[in-house]
Motif scaffolding. Structure first.
Motif, PDB file in Angstrom:
ATOM      1  N   TYR A   1      12.183  -4.274  13.370  1.00 26.29           N
ATOM      2  CA  TYR A   1      11.556  -4.219  12.051  1.00 26.29           C
ATOM      3  C   TYR A   1      12.160  -3.108  11.190  1.00 26.29           C
ATOM      4  N   GLU A   2      13.322  -2.631  11.581  1.00 28.87           N
ATOM      5  CA  GLU A   2      14.094  -1.641  10.833  1.00 28.87           C
ATOM      6  C   GLU A   2      13.437  -0.267  10.769  1.00 28.87           C
ATOM      7  N   PHE A   3      12.625   0.050  11.763  1.00 28.33           N
ATOM      8  CA  PHE A   3      12.135   1.417  11.884  1.00 28.33           C
ATOM      9  C   PHE A   3      13.269   2.275  12.416  1.00 28.33           C
TER      10      PHE A   3
ATOM     11  N   LYS B   1       0.785  -1.232   0.000  1.00 29.28           N
ATOM     12  CA  LYS B   1       0.000   0.000   0.000  1.00 29.28           C
ATOM     13  C   LYS B   1       0.814   1.278   0.000  1.00 29.28           C
ATOM     14  N   ALA B   2       2.082   1.219   0.435  1.00 26.88           N
ATOM     15  CA  ALA B   2       2.789   2.458   0.730  1.00 26.88           C
ATOM     16  C   ALA B   2       4.275   2.349   0.442  1.00 26.88           C
ATOM     17  N   GLU B   3       4.906   3.502   0.383  1.00 27.52           N
ATOM     18  CA  GLU B   3       6.352   3.590   0.261  1.00 27.52           C
ATOM     19  C   GLU B   3       7.007   3.708   1.627  1.00 27.52           C
ATOM     20  N   THR B   4       6.290   4.290   2.589  1.00 23.27           N
ATOM     21  CA  THR B   4       6.824   4.495   3.936  1.00 23.27           C
ATOM     22  C   THR B   4       5.745   4.182   4.954  1.00 23.27           C
ATOM     23  N   LEU B   5       6.132   3.518   6.032  1.00 26.45           N
ATOM     24  CA  LEU B   5       5.238   3.216   7.145  1.00 26.45           C
ATOM     25  C   LEU B   5       5.716   4.019   8.354  1.00 26.45           C
TER      26      LEU B   5
END
Length: 150
Positions: free
Chosen positions: A121-123, A99-103
């Motif tokens: 999760y690499e945030f 759905k997206a490029e960035t969360l």
């Protein structure tokens, strides 16, 4: 960590009471019932982790304009440490990647357990919102974190 296999299902308005039970016990300042009801009515992606018929955790997320946002995630305190947050995050990541490029997400600066999960999760930290979350004695800053998906 005990791993409890959960079945993940989209939540529906009939799940509101069970969601609010977890929301109220898991957060010091829970969402208002009406806000959660609006989310369950289809305004957001709402996924629950069920063991049998029992809801043990959930997340609420949205997507628009190339961005997705984790709005809320909670696991009942009696069922923490059983892998439910990981199952929920895995589902969230799979959905967001389509759905997206960035969360994005926001988290209390004091919530080290959640921050560690998001970092796994690499945030990464991309900002801070001063005095964002209410506390018993005032306000607490929020970290803004992002995971780039593409």
């Amino acid at each position: 960590m005990n791993s409890t296999p959960a079945t993940l299902k989209l939540l529906i308005p009939a799940d509101l009471d069970a969601v609010m039970d977890i929301e109220t016990i898991a957060h010091s300042h829970p969402w208002k019932r009406q806000n959660m009801d609006d989310s369950l009515a289809g305004h957001h992606r709402c996924v629950g982790a069920f063991v049998g018929e029992e809801l043990r955790g959930f997340y609420v997320a949205s997507a628009a304009g190339g961005d997705a946002e984790l709005l809320d995630i909670a696991v009942h305190p009696m069922h923490r440490g059983q892998g439910l947050a990981v199952q929920l995050m895995d589902d969230l990541m799979g959905w967001a990647e389509k759905k997206a490029e960035t969360l994005f997400l926001e988290v209390r600066v004091s919530n080290s357990r959640a921050i560690a999960l998001y970092q796994a999760y690499e945030f990464i930290e991309v900002g801070e919102r001063p005095n964002y979350y209410p506390t018993v004695n005032g306000k607490e800053h929020a970290l803004i974190m992002a995971r780039y998906l593409r």
